[in-house]
Design an enzyme around this catalytic site. Structure first.
Site, PDB file in Angstrom:
ATOM      1  N   ASN A   1       2.216  11.795  -7.849  1.00 31.41           N
ATOM      2  CA  ASN A   1       1.517  11.037  -6.801  1.00 31.41           C
ATOM      3  C   ASN A   1       2.560  10.447  -5.856  1.00 31.41           C
ATOM      4  O   ASN A   1       3.703  10.200  -6.255  1.00 31.41           O
ATOM      5  CB  ASN A   1       0.709   9.901  -7.433  1.00 31.41           C
ATOM      6  CG  ASN A   1      -0.078   9.104  -6.398  1.00 31.41           C
ATOM      7  OD1 ASN A   1      -0.637   9.665  -5.463  1.00 31.41           O
ATOM      8  ND2 ASN A   1      -0.116   7.799  -6.557  1.00 31.41           N
TER       9      ASN A   1
ATOM     10  N   HIS B   1       3.057   7.128  -3.333  1.00 31.30           N
ATOM     11  CA  HIS B   1       2.466   5.816  -3.084  1.00 31.30           C
ATOM     12  C   HIS B   1       3.354   5.057  -2.100  1.00 31.30           C
ATOM     13  O   HIS B   1       4.573   4.984  -2.275  1.00 31.30           O
ATOM     14  CB  HIS B   1       2.347   5.042  -4.398  1.00 31.30           C
ATOM     15  CG  HIS B   1       1.698   3.699  -4.212  1.00 31.30           C
ATOM     16  ND1 HIS B   1       0.340   3.559  -3.990  1.00 31.30           N
ATOM     17  CD2 HIS B   1       2.227   2.449  -4.171  1.00 31.30           C
ATOM     18  CE1 HIS B   1       0.072   2.267  -3.832  1.00 31.30           C
ATOM     19  NE2 HIS B   1       1.179   1.573  -3.937  1.00 31.30           N
TER      20      HIS B   1
ATOM     21  N   SER C   1       7.299   5.684  -2.975  1.00 33.16           N
ATOM     22  CA  SER C   1       7.681   6.183  -4.301  1.00 33.16           C
ATOM     23  C   SER C   1       6.900   7.454  -4.611  1.00 33.16           C
ATOM     24  O   SER C   1       5.700   7.540  -4.345  1.00 33.16           O
ATOM     25  CB  SER C   1       7.330   5.158  -5.390  1.00 33.16           C
ATOM     26  OG  SER C   1       7.875   3.891  -5.100  1.00 33.16           O
TER      27      SER C   1
ATOM     28  N   ASP D   1      -1.051   3.820 -10.200  1.00 32.08           N
ATOM     29  CA  ASP D   1       0.246   3.654  -9.521  1.00 32.08           C
ATOM     30  C   ASP D   1       1.311   3.123 -10.478  1.00 32.08           C
ATOM     31  O   ASP D   1       2.267   2.464 -10.044  1.00 32.08           O
ATOM     32  CB  ASP D   1       0.121   2.710  -8.306  1.00 32.08           C
ATOM     33  CG  ASP D   1      -0.877   3.211  -7.276  1.00 32.08           C
ATOM     34  OD1 ASP D   1      -0.992   4.437  -7.109  1.00 32.08           O
ATOM     35  OD2 ASP D   1      -1.546   2.371  -6.651  1.00 32.08           O
TER      36      ASP D   1
HETATM   37  C1  GAR Z   1      -0.033   8.148   2.394  1.00 29.08           C
HETATM   38  O1  GAR Z   1       0.597   7.052   3.003  1.00 29.08           O
HETATM   39  C2  GAR Z   1       0.058   8.030   0.882  1.00 29.08           C
HETATM   40  O2  GAR Z   1       1.272   7.486   0.447  1.00 29.08           O
HETATM   41  C3  GAR Z   1      -1.086   7.111   0.585  1.00 29.08           C
HETATM   42  O3  GAR Z   1      -2.120   7.552   1.427  1.00 29.08           O
HETATM   43  C4  GAR Z   1      -1.545   8.099   2.614  1.00 29.08           C
HETATM   44  C5  GAR Z   1      -2.120   9.484   2.824  1.00 29.08           C
HETATM   45  O4  GAR Z   1      -1.697  10.025   4.041  1.00 29.08           O
HETATM   46  N1  GAR Z   1      -1.460   7.168  -0.787  1.00 29.08           N
HETATM   47  C6  GAR Z   1      -1.850   6.101  -1.504  1.00 29.08           C
HETATM   48  O5  GAR Z   1      -1.963   4.993  -1.024  1.00 29.08           O
HETATM   49  C7  GAR Z   1      -2.137   6.377  -2.972  1.00 29.08           C
HETATM   50  N2  GAR Z   1      -2.173   5.170  -3.728  1.00 29.08           N
HETATM   51  P1  GAR Z   1      -1.898  11.572   4.340  1.00 29.08           P
HETATM   52  O6  GAR Z   1      -3.367  11.892   4.012  1.00 29.08           O
HETATM   53  O7  GAR Z   1      -1.652  11.674   5.820  1.00 29.08           O
HETATM   54  O8  GAR Z   1      -0.952  12.360   3.509  1.00 29.08           O
END
Ligand code: GAR
Length: 228
Positions: free
Chosen positions: A118, A120, A147, A156
């Protein structure tokens, strides 16, 4: 590990990506794979939301897509079981969560133990959960980041494989900060997937190893210029 043959007869790790929305991290993986720097096969993209941009990105890249709509299930367990069946039909070696915004059941995370990553947007273990950029600004932190971690039952909370850091600047708002973090996400996620595919990055007994060396709580210390 299940592998398929590429055109050049190199065995390729089968990677399946889960998304919920925009899919810019998915795009970074697609771009790295296309440019030849990420020697994996992107076997499918699954979204829990229909009609999202990430699905269009996958379709444009010729990657099979599926939707497992969580709103059609009356509980988390049934959704996770349907998701698992859909995933396993593609026999992936690695499942990559790329903006997949669902809490996963213990049974599901156990099934993919050691083969699910994942990303995060925080320097874990700080700021698990949502609204990380806002919380960093509220706390007045001088530093923020992203991370990549192996997924365990704790949200997470799985062991960190890689982190990239960014400064928090005086005129930052959550959006500006998110963009700065996202740039780093697009840099380190393909790197983590590549290292997993090469067998360099592993989780064993709840610890992350890089080239057989155990990593500390911040994962592999990549510098700001590391690229794939
Ligand atoms: C990213 O910033 C990712 O790190 C976050 O969602 C966004 C997705 O962007 N994920 C989380 O918060 C998971 N806990 P994307 O759809 O443009 O890749």
């Amino acid at each position: 590990m299940t592998v398929t043959q590429s055109a050049s007869s190199q065995p390729r790790t089968r990677v399946l990506v889960l998304i919920s929305g925009n899919g810019s991290n998915l795009q970074a993986l697609i771009d790295a794979q296309r440019s030849g720097t990420l020697p994996v096969e992107l076997v499918a993209v699954i979204s829990n939301r229909p009609g999202v941009k990430g699905l269009q990105r996958a379709e444009s890249a010729g990657i099979p897509t599926e939707v497992v709509d969580h709103t059609l299930f009356d509980n988390r367990d049934n959704f996770d079981q349907a998701l698992q069946q859909t995933i396993d039909a593609y026999a992936p070696d690695l499942v990559v969560l790329a903006g997949f915004m669902r809490i996963l059941t213990e049974r599901f995370t156990h099934h993919y133990h050691g083969r699910m990553l994942n990303i995060h947007p925080s320097l874990l273990p700080k700021y698990q959960g949502l609204n990380t950029h806002e919380r960093v600004l509220q706390a007045g932190d001088a530093e923020h980041g992203v991370s990549v971690h192996f997924v365990t039952a704790e949200l997470d909370g799985g062991p960190v494989a890689l982190q990239a850091r960014v400064p928090v600047l005086p005129d930052d708002d959550a959006n500006r900060l998110a963009q700065r973090v996202l740039q780093q996400e697009h840099r380190i996620y393909p790197l983590a997937v590549k290292w997993f595919a090469q067998g360099r990055l592993r989780m064993v007994d709840g610890r992350v190893f890089m080239d057989s060396e155990p990593l500390g709580p911040s994962g592999y210390p990549i510098d700001n210029h590391a690229s794939i």
